[in-house]
Design a protein around this motif. Structure first.
Motif, PDB file in Angstrom:
ATOM      1  N   LYS A  23      -1.665  -4.776  -7.641  1.00 43.97           N
ATOM      2  CA  LYS A  23      -0.771  -4.386  -8.727  1.00 43.97           C
ATOM      3  C   LYS A  23       0.639  -4.272  -8.191  1.00 43.97           C
ATOM      4  CE  LYS A  23      -0.403  -0.960 -12.446  1.00 43.97           C
ATOM      5  NZ  LYS A  23      -0.984   0.281 -13.025  1.00 43.97           N
ATOM      6  N   GLY A  24       1.513  -5.164  -8.651  1.00 42.91           N
ATOM      7  CA  GLY A  24       2.888  -5.152  -8.167  1.00 42.91           C
ATOM      8  C   GLY A  24       2.953  -5.502  -6.701  1.00 42.91           C
ATOM      9  N   ASP A  25       3.546  -4.602  -5.907  1.00 44.31           N
ATOM     10  CA  ASP A  25       3.680  -4.806  -4.466  1.00 44.31           C
ATOM     11  C   ASP A  25       2.576  -4.126  -3.674  1.00 44.31           C
ATOM     12  OD1 ASP A  25       6.062  -6.236  -4.766  1.00 44.31           O
ATOM     13  OD2 ASP A  25       7.265  -4.408  -4.804  1.00 44.31           O
ATOM     14  N   SER A  26       1.572  -3.572  -4.352  1.00 43.64           N
ATOM     15  CA  SER A  26       0.582  -2.753  -3.656  1.00 43.64           C
ATOM     16  C   SER A  26      -0.833  -3.273  -3.851  1.00 43.64           C
ATOM     17  CB  SER A  26       0.653  -1.304  -4.149  1.00 43.64           C
ATOM     18  OG  SER A  26       1.939  -0.743  -3.912  1.00 43.64           O
ATOM     19  N   ILE A  27      -1.674  -2.997  -2.843  1.00 44.56           N
ATOM     20  CA  ILE A  27      -3.102  -3.272  -2.900  1.00 44.56           C
ATOM     21  C   ILE A  27      -3.837  -1.939  -2.834  1.00 44.56           C
ATOM     22  CG2 ILE A  27      -5.076  -4.245  -1.648  1.00 44.56           C
ATOM     23  CD1 ILE A  27      -3.350  -6.567  -0.832  1.00 44.56           C
ATOM     24  N   PHE A  28      -4.757  -1.731  -3.771  1.00 45.96           N
ATOM     25  CA  PHE A  28      -5.560  -0.515  -3.840  1.00 45.96           C
ATOM     26  C   PHE A  28      -7.008  -0.864  -3.502  1.00 45.96           C
ATOM     27  CE2 PHE A  28      -1.964  -0.177  -6.628  1.00 45.96           C
ATOM     28  CZ  PHE A  28      -1.499   1.126  -6.489  1.00 45.96           C
ATOM     29  N   TYR A  29      -7.713   0.091  -2.892  1.00 44.95           N
ATOM     30  CA  TYR A  29      -9.098  -0.113  -2.502  1.00 44.95           C
ATOM     31  C   TYR A  29     -10.011   0.837  -3.276  1.00 44.95           C
ATOM     32  CZ  TYR A  29      -6.825  -2.470   1.405  1.00 44.95           C
ATOM     33  OH  TYR A  29      -6.040  -3.299   2.159  1.00 44.95           O
ATOM     34  N   PRO A  30     -11.292   0.449  -3.500  1.00 42.74           N
ATOM     35  CA  PRO A  30     -12.225   1.310  -4.251  1.00 42.74           C
ATOM     36  C   PRO A  30     -12.795   2.432  -3.390  1.00 42.74           C
ATOM     37  CG  PRO A  30     -13.338  -0.692  -3.579  1.00 42.74           C
ATOM     38  CD  PRO A  30     -11.893  -0.840  -3.136  1.00 42.74           C
ATOM     39  N   ASP A  31     -11.933   3.185  -2.773  1.00 40.80           N
ATOM     40  CA  ASP A  31     -12.330   4.271  -1.882  1.00 40.80           C
ATOM     41  C   ASP A  31     -11.242   5.327  -1.947  1.00 40.80           C
ATOM     42  OD1 ASP A  31     -13.019   6.012   0.096  1.00 40.80           O
ATOM     43  OD2 ASP A  31     -13.188   4.530   1.686  1.00 40.80           O
ATOM     44  N   SER A  32     -11.585   6.514  -2.411  1.00 42.23           N
ATOM     45  CA  SER A  32     -10.579   7.552  -2.618  1.00 42.23           C
ATOM     46  C   SER A  32      -9.950   8.048  -1.318  1.00 42.23           C
ATOM     47  CB  SER A  32     -11.195   8.745  -3.365  1.00 42.23           C
ATOM     48  OG  SER A  32     -12.252   9.312  -2.611  1.00 42.23           O
ATOM     49  N   ALA A  33     -10.529   7.675  -0.166  1.00 38.37           N
ATOM     50  CA  ALA A  33      -9.948   8.089   1.112  1.00 38.37           C
ATOM     51  C   ALA A  33      -8.987   7.047   1.673  1.00 38.37           C
ATOM     52  CB  ALA A  33     -11.051   8.365   2.129  1.00 38.37           C
ATOM     53  N   SER A  34      -9.045   5.818   1.148  1.00 37.31           N
ATOM     54  CA  SER A  34      -8.213   4.730   1.670  1.00 37.31           C
ATOM     55  C   SER A  34      -6.897   4.657   0.904  1.00 37.31           C
ATOM     56  CB  SER A  34      -8.944   3.391   1.564  1.00 37.31           C
ATOM     57  OG  SER A  34     -10.102   3.395   2.377  1.00 37.31           O
ATOM     58  N   MET A  35      -5.818   4.709   1.633  1.00 36.29           N
ATOM     59  CA  MET A  35      -4.506   4.715   1.014  1.00 36.29           C
ATOM     60  C   MET A  35      -4.095   3.298   0.594  1.00 36.29           C
ATOM     61  SD  MET A  35      -2.608   7.301   3.665  1.00 36.29           S
ATOM     62  CE  MET A  35      -1.151   7.465   2.626  1.00 36.29           C
ATOM     63  N   PRO A  36      -3.394   3.151  -0.536  1.00 41.54           N
ATOM     64  CA  PRO A  36      -2.887   1.828  -0.918  1.00 41.54           C
ATOM     65  C   PRO A  36      -1.850   1.342   0.091  1.00 41.54           C
ATOM     66  CG  PRO A  36      -1.967   3.545  -2.329  1.00 41.54           C
ATOM     67  CD  PRO A  36      -3.021   4.203  -1.492  1.00 41.54           C
ATOM     68  N   VAL A  37      -1.702   0.029   0.179  1.00 37.91           N
ATOM     69  CA  VAL A  37      -0.761  -0.550   1.136  1.00 37.91           C
ATOM     70  C   VAL A  37       0.195  -1.506   0.429  1.00 37.91           C
ATOM     71  CG1 VAL A  37      -2.283  -0.355   3.127  1.00 37.91           C
ATOM     72  CG2 VAL A  37      -2.384  -2.407   1.714  1.00 37.91           C
ATOM     73  N   ARG A  38       1.366  -1.621   0.980  1.00 28.87           N
ATOM     74  CA  ARG A  38       2.329  -2.612   0.514  1.00 28.87           C
ATOM     75  C   ARG A  38       1.931  -3.965   1.096  1.00 28.87           C
ATOM     76  NH1 ARG A  38       7.463  -2.851  -1.542  1.00 28.87           N
ATOM     77  NH2 ARG A  38       8.754  -4.604  -0.874  1.00 28.87           N
TER      78      ARG A  38
END
Length: 264
Positions: free
Chosen positions: A57-72
């Motif tokens: 989404k936009g400039d970020s990647i999200f993972y299906p894990d509430s402990a993993s932080m999104p990354v640019r």
């Protein structure tokens, strides 16, 4: 003279090619492949299992894990760059509107398929939480010594200080997990009279633990171990989150409230 000129040109070309390969992150982002980035937008599943793998989404990647932080992220010269705690590049082997293949950290191929299944988005409907949020430990001990009875109260709980640990997900992609550092409270009483009270944080042990290790670690535990005729002894454990690598510091507290520490 002609041979020297040719050699000079070859050296110059080699240096220019090396410079192009080693462009900094700022340059890469300003010259990113916007078409490739646009094709990445959306929800992607693992090609084998159809489980949700990432949401772009936009400039970020999200993972299906509430402990993993999104990354640019950005794409530059057929490489997918992820900027978390460290910067990593993953060579794109094939990219199409609904298919992405790239080589992970070990060189293995990762195959992702874009999905239009809206129900899968619930896997990303979370706030990023630290792995050890709300974790607490207590140890209340009555200790008999030559100087009488002592009541020891140790309580360890999380603070708001964040520590980031990088690990790899099921696709072999490095992700950043968030942990919270702890504070260890020690209260010591002799027949009900306060003898010692202090809240310990990992920074207090920087003279005993290497600075780089300390920055990547948390104060994991503190507990009473023994007593002799002169003092009461405690262990403080400082270590990398969810790893076996630790430093053990012994605290020595005398009945008059004096404290000293040493590395075990």
């Amino acid at each position: 003279m002609k041979e020297k000129t040719i050699v000079s040109v070859l050296v110059l070309l080699t240096l220019l090619l090396a410079a192009c390969r080693n462009r900094g992150a700022d340059y890469q982002q300003s010259h990113e492949d916007k078409q490739a980035k646009e094709m990445l937008q959306g929800l992607w599943t693992n090609g084998e299992s159809s489980d949700p793998a990432m949401l772009v989404k936009g400039d970020s990647i999200f993972y299906p894990d509430s402990a993993s932080m999104p990354v640019r992220f950005w794409v530059y010269q057929d490489t997918l760059y992820l900027q978390g705690k460290t910067l990593h590049g993953y060579k794109i082997e094939k990219q199409a509107p609904h298919l992405l293949k790239f080589a992970n950290q070990n060189g293995d191929e990762v195959r992702l398929v874009k999905s239009g299944d809206k129900t899968l988005r619930s896997a990303f409907s979370y706030h990023v939480y630290a792995v050890n949020t709300f974790r607490e430990e207590s140890q209340d001990t009555v200790i008999r010594t030559d100087l009488g009875y002592f009541e020891s109260r140790v309580h360890v709980e999380t603070t708001s200080d964040k520590v980031i640990k990088s690990t790899y997900n099921d696709n072999g992609v490095e992700v950043d997990n968030m942990y919270l550092d702890n504070v260890a409270s020690l209260r010591l009483f002799n027949h009900g009279t306060p003898v010692f009270a202090h809240d310990f944080r990992k920074q207090e042990f920087q003279s005993l633990v290497p600075r780089d290790f300390l920055s990547r670690s948390i104060l994991r535990k503190m507990y009473f171990t023994r007593a002799d005729a002169k003092a009461l002894y405690y262990y403080v454990i400082i270590g990398i989150p969810d790893a076996d690598t630790t430093y053990v510091i012994e605290l020595r507290v005398t009945p008059d409230g004096r404290m000293s520490k040493k590395l075990r």
